[in-house]
Write a protein that holds these residues in place. Structure first.
Motif, PDB file in Angstrom:
ATOM      1  N   GLY A 113       0.816  -1.211   0.000  1.00 55.31           N
ATOM      2  CA  GLY A 113       0.000   0.000   0.000  1.00 55.31           C
ATOM      3  C   GLY A 113       0.846   1.255   0.000  1.00 55.31           C
ATOM      4  O   GLY A 113       1.845   1.350   0.714  1.00 55.31           O
ATOM      5  N   TYR A 114       0.453   2.227  -0.810  1.00 52.78           N
ATOM      6  CA  TYR A 114       1.145   3.509  -0.888  1.00 52.78           C
ATOM      7  C   TYR A 114       0.109   4.613  -1.075  1.00 52.78           C
ATOM      8  O   TYR A 114      -1.037   4.354  -1.443  1.00 52.78           O
ATOM      9  CB  TYR A 114       2.176   3.518  -2.031  1.00 52.78           C
ATOM     10  N   ARG A 115       0.510   5.843  -0.824  1.00 54.17           N
ATOM     11  CA  ARG A 115      -0.414   6.976  -0.953  1.00 54.17           C
ATOM     12  C   ARG A 115      -0.846   7.159  -2.409  1.00 54.17           C
ATOM     13  O   ARG A 115      -0.011   7.088  -3.318  1.00 54.17           O
ATOM     14  CB  ARG A 115       0.242   8.249  -0.446  1.00 54.17           C
ATOM     15  N   ARG A 172       8.479   6.045   0.531  1.00 55.27           N
ATOM     16  CA  ARG A 172       7.952   5.193   1.592  1.00 55.27           C
ATOM     17  C   ARG A 172       6.665   4.495   1.181  1.00 55.27           C
ATOM     18  O   ARG A 172       5.799   5.091   0.549  1.00 55.27           O
ATOM     19  CB  ARG A 172       7.650   6.030   2.840  1.00 55.27           C
ATOM     20  N   VAL A 173       6.550   3.212   1.584  1.00 55.18           N
ATOM     21  CA  VAL A 173       5.275   2.510   1.456  1.00 55.18           C
ATOM     22  C   VAL A 173       4.570   2.607   2.802  1.00 55.18           C
ATOM     23  O   VAL A 173       5.205   2.776   3.841  1.00 55.18           O
ATOM     24  CB  VAL A 173       5.465   1.038   1.015  1.00 55.18           C
ATOM     25  N   ARG A 174       3.245   2.505   2.767  1.00 56.10           N
ATOM     26  CA  ARG A 174       2.461   2.728   3.985  1.00 56.10           C
ATOM     27  C   ARG A 174       1.994   1.436   4.658  1.00 56.10           C
ATOM     28  O   ARG A 174       1.782   1.418   5.865  1.00 56.10           O
ATOM     29  CB  ARG A 174       1.232   3.581   3.660  1.00 56.10           C
ATOM     30  N   ASP A 175       1.827   0.365   3.870  1.00 53.34           N
ATOM     31  CA  ASP A 175       1.269  -0.853   4.452  1.00 53.34           C
ATOM     32  C   ASP A 175       1.618  -2.054   3.577  1.00 53.34           C
ATOM     33  O   ASP A 175       1.950  -1.902   2.402  1.00 53.34           O
ATOM     34  CB  ASP A 175      -0.257  -0.733   4.566  1.00 53.34           C
ATOM     35  N   VAL A 176       1.523  -3.227   4.181  1.00 55.61           N
ATOM     36  CA  VAL A 176       1.665  -4.488   3.458  1.00 55.61           C
ATOM     37  C   VAL A 176       0.478  -5.348   3.876  1.00 55.61           C
ATOM     38  O   VAL A 176       0.140  -5.415   5.058  1.00 55.61           O
ATOM     39  CB  VAL A 176       2.989  -5.210   3.805  1.00 55.61           C
ATOM     40  N   ALA A 177      -0.172  -5.965   2.893  1.00 61.70           N
ATOM     41  CA  ALA A 177      -1.307  -6.853   3.170  1.00 61.70           C
ATOM     42  C   ALA A 177      -1.126  -8.115   2.335  1.00 61.70           C
ATOM     43  O   ALA A 177      -0.379  -8.124   1.354  1.00 61.70           O
ATOM     44  CB  ALA A 177      -2.615  -6.159   2.830  1.00 61.70           C
ATOM     45  N   PHE A 178      -1.816  -9.166   2.736  1.00 63.45           N
ATOM     46  CA  PHE A 178      -1.710 -10.443   2.033  1.00 63.45           C
ATOM     47  C   PHE A 178      -3.097 -10.903   1.601  1.00 63.45           C
ATOM     48  O   PHE A 178      -4.017 -10.916   2.416  1.00 63.45           O
ATOM     49  CB  PHE A 178      -1.103 -11.520   2.948  1.00 63.45           C
ATOM     50  N   SER A 179      -3.218 -11.301   0.349  1.00 64.17           N
ATOM     51  CA  SER A 179      -4.457 -11.948  -0.078  1.00 64.17           C
ATOM     52  C   SER A 179      -4.331 -13.462   0.063  1.00 64.17           C
ATOM     53  O   SER A 179      -5.327 -14.172   0.059  1.00 64.17           O
ATOM     54  CB  SER A 179      -4.815 -11.575  -1.517  1.00 64.17           C
ATOM     55  N   ARG A 180      -3.111 -13.931   0.198  1.00 62.56           N
ATOM     56  CA  ARG A 180      -2.858 -15.351   0.444  1.00 62.56           C
ATOM     57  C   ARG A 180      -1.717 -15.449   1.449  1.00 62.56           C
ATOM     58  O   ARG A 180      -0.676 -14.824   1.274  1.00 62.56           O
ATOM     59  CB  ARG A 180      -2.482 -16.044  -0.859  1.00 62.56           C
ATOM     60  N   TYR A 181      -1.910 -16.250   2.489  1.00 60.56           N
ATOM     61  CA  TYR A 181      -0.928 -16.390   3.566  1.00 60.56           C
ATOM     62  C   TYR A 181      -1.053 -17.819   4.086  1.00 60.56           C
ATOM     63  O   TYR A 181      -1.808 -18.093   5.006  1.00 60.56           O
ATOM     64  CB  TYR A 181      -1.259 -15.368   4.660  1.00 60.56           C
ATOM     65  N   GLU A 182      -0.347 -18.753   3.440  1.00 56.91           N
ATOM     66  CA  GLU A 182      -0.514 -20.176   3.733  1.00 56.91           C
ATOM     67  C   GLU A 182       0.816 -20.842   4.042  1.00 56.91           C
ATOM     68  O   GLU A 182       1.838 -20.485   3.472  1.00 56.91           O
ATOM     69  CB  GLU A 182      -1.123 -20.906   2.533  1.00 56.91           C
ATOM     70  N   PHE A 183       0.712 -21.858   4.913  1.00 54.14           N
ATOM     71  CA  PHE A 183       1.869 -22.672   5.252  1.00 54.14           C
ATOM     72  C   PHE A 183       1.426 -24.130   5.134  1.00 54.14           C
ATOM     73  O   PHE A 183       0.463 -24.549   5.756  1.00 54.14           O
ATOM     74  CB  PHE A 183       2.365 -22.354   6.667  1.00 54.14           C
TER      75      PHE A 183
END
Length: 186
Positions: A113-115, A172-183
């Motif tokens: 995520g960025y502005r 600068r980036v503002r956030d990091v999100a995941f649409s997939r987060y698997e182990f």
């Protein structure tokens, strides 16, 4: 009686019988009656099908209108809560294995995520996509499953990755999100 088909004795006194296709019922020819009959059947079938579809859709809840009265307005988002961001999603899936004794495969799909007004950040994200992808892979490969699973750990991972990406980038980036987060354990 003779065997002749055209025996004049069988004819009734001069009265003409109407031809089979030209029968009249009342003042309308039979063909018009047939057309009207079939038109009524087709229209009735269409009305029946529409009624069945409408009842079925309503019964399944598909005809319900979305209640937009509960959705906050754009200005409500700006007043509080999460910052409105544009998201860089071109990184795709990042795969690898964790550092555990019994290795686990991780599959994550990060979004950065960025502005919205920062075109320079977007351009830099595009140019540094490979570096960012590599940093994410190294981050997950150097951690155990205990450090990655769970809500608190996922929030910490997002924060750590944001800091790692900001070390690589000028903007600068503002956030990091995941649409997939698997182990996955093998």
């Amino acid at each position: 009686m003779s065997d002749d088909l055209f025996d004049p004795e069988d004819e009734s006194g001069g009265e003409e019988k109407p031809a089979a296709g030209k029968k009249k019922i009342g003042f309308l020819p039979a063909i018009v009656i047939d057309i009207l009959k079939w038109s009524a059947i087709v229209i009735g079938a269409i009305v029946f099908i529409v009624v069945v579809v409408v009842i079925t859709v309503r019964a399944m809840g598909g005809g319900a209108r979305a209640d937009t009265s509960r959705l906050p307005l754009h200005s409500e988002y700006e007043r509080g809560g999460a910052e409105m961001l544009d998201w860089f999603s071109q990184i795709g899936d990042v795969r690898g294995t964790t550092r555990d004794e019994v290795r686990r495969t991780f599959i994550v799909t990060p979004h950065i995520g960025y502005r919205p007004e920062s075109d320079a950040t977007l351009q830099e994200l595009i140019r540094r996509e490979i570096q960012i992808r590599e940093a994410i892979a190294i981050y997950f490969s150097s951690r155990s499953i205990r450090e990655l699973e769970g809500v608190e750990n996922r929030l910490r991972v997002k924060q750590d990755l944001r800091e790692e990406i900001n070390r690589i980038m000028v903007n600068r980036v503002r956030d990091v999100a995941f649409s997939r987060y698997e182990f996955i354990e093998f």
